[in-house]
Design a protein around this motif. Structure first.
Motif, PDB file in Angstrom:
ATOM      1  N   ARG A 190       9.599   4.220  -1.966  1.00 46.48           N
ATOM      2  CA  ARG A 190      10.500   3.142  -2.361  1.00 46.48           C
ATOM      3  C   ARG A 190      11.511   2.809  -1.268  1.00 46.48           C
ATOM      4  NH1 ARG A 190       7.012   2.312  -5.248  1.00 46.48           N
ATOM      5  NH2 ARG A 190       6.822   2.813  -7.436  1.00 46.48           N
ATOM      6  N   GLY A 191      12.034   1.618  -1.334  1.00 48.64           N
ATOM      7  CA  GLY A 191      13.159   1.204  -0.501  1.00 48.64           C
ATOM      8  C   GLY A 191      12.890   1.234   0.988  1.00 48.64           C
ATOM      9  N   ILE A 199       8.164   4.525   7.176  1.00 52.96           N
ATOM     10  CA  ILE A 199       6.771   4.993   7.241  1.00 52.96           C
ATOM     11  C   ILE A 199       5.908   4.001   8.006  1.00 52.96           C
ATOM     12  CG2 ILE A 199       4.708   5.364   5.816  1.00 52.96           C
ATOM     13  CD1 ILE A 199       6.535   6.906   3.875  1.00 52.96           C
ATOM     14  N   LEU A 200       6.095   2.714   7.776  1.00 49.76           N
ATOM     15  CA  LEU A 200       5.310   1.717   8.508  1.00 49.76           C
ATOM     16  C   LEU A 200       5.571   1.809  10.008  1.00 49.76           C
ATOM     17  CD1 LEU A 200       5.546  -1.360   6.125  1.00 49.76           C
ATOM     18  CD2 LEU A 200       3.503   0.012   6.621  1.00 49.76           C
ATOM     19  N   ASP A 204       0.837  -1.209   0.000  1.00 49.39           N
ATOM     20  CA  ASP A 204       0.000   0.000   0.000  1.00 49.39           C
ATOM     21  C   ASP A 204       0.869   1.255   0.000  1.00 49.39           C
ATOM     22  OD1 ASP A 204      -2.535  -1.401   0.187  1.00 49.39           O
ATOM     23  OD2 ASP A 204      -2.021  -1.799   2.269  1.00 49.39           O
ATOM     24  N   VAL A 205       1.933   1.220   0.794  1.00 52.28           N
ATOM     25  CA  VAL A 205       2.843   2.373   0.868  1.00 52.28           C
ATOM     26  C   VAL A 205       3.539   2.560  -0.480  1.00 52.28           C
ATOM     27  CG1 VAL A 205       4.822   3.371   2.071  1.00 52.28           C
ATOM     28  CG2 VAL A 205       3.167   2.027   3.356  1.00 52.28           C
ATOM     29  N   ALA A 206       3.997   1.458  -1.083  1.00 45.79           N
ATOM     30  CA  ALA A 206       4.689   1.526  -2.371  1.00 45.79           C
ATOM     31  C   ALA A 206       3.780   2.070  -3.473  1.00 45.79           C
ATOM     32  CB  ALA A 206       5.221   0.141  -2.749  1.00 45.79           C
ATOM     33  N   LYS A 207       2.497   1.741  -3.420  1.00 47.74           N
ATOM     34  CA  LYS A 207       1.547   2.241  -4.421  1.00 47.74           C
ATOM     35  C   LYS A 207       1.439   3.762  -4.401  1.00 47.74           C
ATOM     36  CE  LYS A 207      -1.353  -1.876  -4.590  1.00 47.74           C
ATOM     37  NZ  LYS A 207      -2.635  -2.471  -4.188  1.00 47.74           N
TER      38      LYS A 207
END
Length: 70
Positions: free
Chosen positions: A34-35, A41-42, A27-30
């Protein structure tokens, strides 16, 4: 120290882990992250949810992610 005790009590009452978040790394990558920034962030989101379990909804967490990457 009192703040730490409150946080420990929250963790005890609401044993969250990354897996219990309403969003995941995909979900974050969408959202264009990146990386290793995904993990950072999680971790921020997990701390937020531990402090306030009512924020563990996909909608609220996506809004929080967007605010972090703007």
């Amino acid at each position: 120290q009192e703040d730490m005790l409150v946080r420990l009590e929250n963790v005890k009452n609401h044993p969250y882990s990354m897996k219990s978040l309403a969003v995941n790394g995909n979900d974050v990558a969408k959202l264009g992250v990146r990386g290793c920034e995904i993990g950072r962030i999680l971790n921020i989101l997990l701390e937020e949810v531990i402090n306030d379990p009512s924020k563990n909804t996909k909608e609220q967490l996506v809004l929080h992610i967007k605010s972090l990457i703007e």
